[in-house]
Motif scaffolding. Structure first.
Motif, PDB file in Angstrom:
ATOM      1  N   GLU A  36      45.172  48.294  42.214  1.00  0.00           N
ATOM      2  CA  GLU A  36      44.237  48.277  40.946  1.00  0.00           C
ATOM      3  C   GLU A  36      44.705  47.697  39.646  1.00  0.00           C
ATOM      4  OE1 GLU A  36      41.528  51.343  37.866  1.00  0.00           O
ATOM      5  OE2 GLU A  36      42.730  52.124  39.421  1.00  0.00           O
ATOM      6  N   GLN A  37      46.088  48.007  39.566  1.00  0.00           N
ATOM      7  CA  GLN A  37      46.866  47.582  38.396  1.00  0.00           C
ATOM      8  C   GLN A  37      47.039  45.967  38.265  1.00  0.00           C
ATOM      9  OE1 GLN A  37      47.403  48.967  35.364  1.00  0.00           O
ATOM     10  NE2 GLN A  37      46.206  50.506  36.211  1.00  0.00           N
ATOM     11  N   ALA A  38      47.527  45.582  39.554  1.00  0.00           N
ATOM     12  CA  ALA A  38      47.622  44.118  39.958  1.00  0.00           C
ATOM     13  C   ALA A  38      46.264  43.260  39.583  1.00  0.00           C
ATOM     14  CB  ALA A  38      47.863  43.873  41.489  1.00  0.00           C
ATOM     15  N   LEU A  39      45.145  44.019  39.979  1.00  0.00           N
ATOM     16  CA  LEU A  39      43.718  43.193  39.897  1.00  0.00           C
ATOM     17  C   LEU A  39      43.577  43.264  38.522  1.00  0.00           C
ATOM     18  CD1 LEU A  39      41.234  44.389  42.690  1.00  0.00           C
ATOM     19  CD2 LEU A  39      42.534  42.121  42.407  1.00  0.00           C
TER      20      LEU A  39
ATOM     21  N   ILE B 144      42.609  39.559  36.440  1.00  0.00           N
ATOM     22  CA  ILE B 144      41.629  39.498  35.807  1.00  0.00           C
ATOM     23  C   ILE B 144      41.928  39.055  34.205  1.00  0.00           C
ATOM     24  CG2 ILE B 144      39.335  40.610  34.696  1.00  0.00           C
ATOM     25  CD1 ILE B 144      39.525  42.327  37.338  1.00  0.00           C
ATOM     26  N   GLY B 145      42.879  39.734  33.613  1.00  0.00           N
ATOM     27  CA  GLY B 145      43.381  39.623  32.364  1.00  0.00           C
ATOM     28  C   GLY B 145      43.798  38.078  32.306  1.00  0.00           C
ATOM     29  N   TYR B 146      44.730  37.628  33.293  1.00  0.00           N
ATOM     30  CA  TYR B 146      45.390  36.563  33.232  1.00  0.00           C
ATOM     31  C   TYR B 146      44.406  35.227  33.374  1.00  0.00           C
ATOM     32  CZ  TYR B 146      48.503  32.540  34.460  1.00  0.00           C
ATOM     33  OH  TYR B 146      49.252  31.329  34.355  1.00  0.00           O
TER      34      TYR B 146
ATOM     35  N   SER C 227      36.334  31.095  35.236  1.00  0.00           N
ATOM     36  CA  SER C 227      35.117  30.659  35.356  1.00  0.00           C
ATOM     37  C   SER C 227      34.869  29.832  36.643  1.00  0.00           C
ATOM     38  CB  SER C 227      35.070  29.796  34.099  1.00  0.00           C
ATOM     39  OG  SER C 227      35.817  28.661  34.224  1.00  0.00           O
ATOM     40  N   PHE C 228      36.040  29.824  37.304  1.00  0.00           N
ATOM     41  CA  PHE C 228      35.916  28.924  38.484  1.00  0.00           C
ATOM     42  C   PHE C 228      35.347  29.787  39.738  1.00  0.00           C
ATOM     43  CE2 PHE C 228      38.983  26.406  36.136  1.00  0.00           C
ATOM     44  CZ  PHE C 228      38.404  24.939  36.623  1.00  0.00           C
ATOM     45  N   GLN C 229      34.302  29.348  40.349  1.00  0.00           N
ATOM     46  CA  GLN C 229      34.125  30.335  41.622  1.00  0.00           C
ATOM     47  C   GLN C 229      34.936  30.784  42.502  1.00  0.00           C
ATOM     48  OE1 GLN C 229      30.576  28.833  44.242  1.00  0.00           O
ATOM     49  NE2 GLN C 229      29.260  30.565  43.159  1.00  0.00           N
ATOM     50  N   ALA C 230      35.861  29.825  42.786  1.00  0.00           N
ATOM     51  CA  ALA C 230      36.817  30.128  44.172  1.00  0.00           C
ATOM     52  C   ALA C 230      37.615  31.357  43.608  1.00  0.00           C
ATOM     53  CB  ALA C 230      37.610  28.905  44.330  1.00  0.00           C
ATOM     54  N   VAL C 231      38.107  31.396  42.249  1.00  0.00           N
ATOM     55  CA  VAL C 231      38.849  32.414  41.718  1.00  0.00           C
ATOM     56  C   VAL C 231      37.928  33.632  41.660  1.00  0.00           C
ATOM     57  CG1 VAL C 231      40.039  33.134  39.816  1.00  0.00           C
ATOM     58  CG2 VAL C 231      40.140  30.910  40.421  1.00  0.00           C
ATOM     59  N   GLN C 232      36.883  33.545  41.334  1.00  0.00           N
ATOM     60  CA  GLN C 232      35.804  34.799  41.203  1.00  0.00           C
ATOM     61  C   GLN C 232      35.712  35.290  42.449  1.00  0.00           C
ATOM     62  OE1 GLN C 232      32.270  33.283  39.487  1.00  0.00           O
ATOM     63  NE2 GLN C 232      33.173  32.613  37.432  1.00  0.00           N
ATOM     64  N   HIS C 233      35.500  34.428  43.770  1.00  0.00           N
ATOM     65  CA  HIS C 233      35.450  34.898  44.969  1.00  0.00           C
ATOM     66  C   HIS C 233      36.555  35.707  45.234  1.00  0.00           C
ATOM     67  CE1 HIS C 233      31.837  31.928  46.420  1.00  0.00           C
ATOM     68  NE2 HIS C 233      31.571  33.105  45.462  1.00  0.00           N
ATOM     69  N   GLN C 234      37.856  34.959  45.147  1.00  0.00           N
ATOM     70  CA  GLN C 234      39.072  35.892  45.564  1.00  0.00           C
ATOM     71  C   GLN C 234      39.485  37.023  45.080  1.00  0.00           C
ATOM     72  OE1 GLN C 234      41.840  32.450  44.526  1.00  0.00           O
ATOM     73  NE2 GLN C 234      42.655  32.915  46.607  1.00  0.00           N
ATOM     74  N   ILE C 235      38.993  37.151  43.596  1.00  0.00           N
ATOM     75  CA  ILE C 235      39.076  38.595  42.912  1.00  0.00           C
ATOM     76  C   ILE C 235      38.182  39.530  43.541  1.00  0.00           C
ATOM     77  CG2 ILE C 235      39.036  39.814  40.831  1.00  0.00           C
ATOM     78  CD1 ILE C 235      40.695  37.325  39.668  1.00  0.00           C
TER      79      ILE C 235
ATOM     80  N   GLY D 279      47.425  44.922  50.534  1.00  0.00           N
ATOM     81  CA  GLY D 279      47.946  43.547  50.692  1.00  0.00           C
ATOM     82  C   GLY D 279      47.207  42.365  50.112  1.00  0.00           C
ATOM     83  N   GLU D 280      45.799  42.715  50.159  1.00  0.00           N
ATOM     84  CA  GLU D 280      45.130  41.687  49.759  1.00  0.00           C
ATOM     85  C   GLU D 280      45.017  41.561  48.171  1.00  0.00           C
ATOM     86  OE1 GLU D 280      41.647  38.643  50.243  1.00  0.00           O
ATOM     87  OE2 GLU D 280      43.212  39.684  51.592  1.00  0.00           O
ATOM     88  N   CYS D 281      45.049  42.728  47.570  1.00  0.00           N
ATOM     89  CA  CYS D 281      45.266  42.564  46.153  1.00  0.00           C
ATOM     90  C   CYS D 281      46.454  41.973  45.575  1.00  0.00           C
ATOM     91  CB  CYS D 281      45.010  44.132  45.649  1.00  0.00           C
ATOM     92  SG  CYS D 281      43.427  44.686  45.739  1.00  0.00           S
ATOM     93  N   ALA D 282      47.516  42.142  46.320  1.00  0.00           N
ATOM     94  CA  ALA D 282      48.930  41.753  45.993  1.00  0.00           C
ATOM     95  C   ALA D 282      48.772  40.105  46.072  1.00  0.00           C
ATOM     96  CB  ALA D 282      49.811  42.438  46.719  1.00  0.00           C
ATOM     97  N   SER D 283      48.353  39.588  47.281  1.00  0.00           N
ATOM     98  CA  SER D 283      47.981  38.374  47.861  1.00  0.00           C
ATOM     99  C   SER D 283      47.237  37.472  46.645  1.00  0.00           C
ATOM    100  CB  SER D 283      47.701  38.114  49.266  1.00  0.00           C
ATOM    101  OG  SER D 283      47.393  36.688  49.434  1.00  0.00           O
ATOM    102  N   VAL D 284      46.228  38.085  46.408  1.00  0.00           N
ATOM    103  CA  VAL D 284      45.305  37.506  45.484  1.00  0.00           C
ATOM    104  C   VAL D 284      45.675  37.353  43.995  1.00  0.00           C
ATOM    105  CG1 VAL D 284      42.964  37.600  44.214  1.00  0.00           C
ATOM    106  CG2 VAL D 284      43.129  37.852  46.829  1.00  0.00           C
ATOM    107  N   ALA D 285      46.478  38.418  43.702  1.00  0.00           N
ATOM    108  CA  ALA D 285      46.837  38.566  42.245  1.00  0.00           C
ATOM    109  C   ALA D 285      48.085  37.418  42.126  1.00  0.00           C
ATOM    110  CB  ALA D 285      47.569  39.990  41.981  1.00  0.00           C
TER     111      ALA D 285
END
Length: 243
Positions: free
Chosen positions: A108-111, A115-117, A130-138, A180-186
């Motif tokens: 949760e903290q990584a996400l 989001i903040g960054y 604002s990029f859709q690809a980034v939104q989809h990942q998060i 693992g997914e949150c760490a990778s995406v972050a």
């Protein structure tokens, strides 16, 4: 139970221990924070052994997150008590559930950092968020984390009412996957910034990777849950999967 904090040693860390004629001999590995506590709970073949760590030789070690995971050497060490009716598996289940909660909290903290960054980092004239690809990942990582939390709640409810082996296994698997997914995406959305030592992201993602390995890795719990499903009567298999 003794006053003050004690540490729980994962069953894998007790493979080098033997209780002979009431005396403990050998080395426990991967012991969390032994220099900071007075007692440890060790899962042995004879049951759970409560031991004092006074007089033991402690060799310092660290996990990936930088937390103490030391080796403790016992020589003719008499336990404070041995609980023959307590099983190592019960400790393993509770330890796995505890680490799963920690994994989800770190994820949760990584996400939150991601989001903040991405909302403040501007690229091509607009925020990364604002990029859709980034939104989809998060969003994908957040949905996996939400599912893991639901399973954690179910595991705690089952533990309060009795046998929770299936629920804890499912919660552990999903917490490891979500972490693992949150760490990778972050790290992916942060780019090089995420690897800077001065930035907090690595504190959370390193902890996720370290805790995923303790009290049984993902593969162990997946195999265990699969074996339970295979052993279930065929008429109850669908209920086993969906309940």
């Amino acid at each position: 139970m003794p006053a003050g904090p004690l540490t729980l040693v994962p069953p894998a860390g007790c493979a080098g221990l033997a209780l002979v004629d009431g005396l403990l001999e050998g080395v426990a590995t991967g012991v969390p924070w032994p220099a900071q506590v007075g007692h440890a709970l060790l899962p042995l073949s004879q049951g759970l052994a409560l031991v004092t760590l006074e007089g033991c030789v402690i060799e310092a070690g660290r996990n990936l997150a930088g937390e103490p995971r030391d080796s403790v050497r016992f020589h003719r060490h008499r336990p404070v008590a041995v609980l023959p009716d307590a099983s190592a598996d019960a400790l393993l289940l509770r330890g796995a559930l505890m680490r799963s909660v920690q994994i989800c909290a770190a994820a949760e903290q990584a996400l939150k950092l991601a989001i903040g960054y991405t909302t403040t980092r501007v690229q091509f004239g607009k925020p990364l968020a604002s990029f859709q690809a980034v939104q989809h990942q998060i969003a994908g990582a957040a949905s996996k984390l939400a599912a893991a939390r639901i399973l954690l709640d179910a595991a705690y409810d089952a533990l309060a009412s009795g046998d929770a082996g299936r629920e804890i296994a499912a919660a552990r698997i999903n917490a490891c996957l979500a972490g693992g997914e949150c760490a990778s995406v972050a790290h992916q959305v942060h780019g090089a910034m995420g690897y800077a030592w001065e930035y907090d992201l690595h504190r959370h993602t390193s902890a996720i990777q370290a805790w995923r390995a303790e009290f049984g890795p993902l593969t162990y719990w997946a195999e265990r849950l699969g074996a339970q499903a295979m052993a279930a009567p065929s008429v109850d298999l669908w209920q086993f999967i969906t309940s």
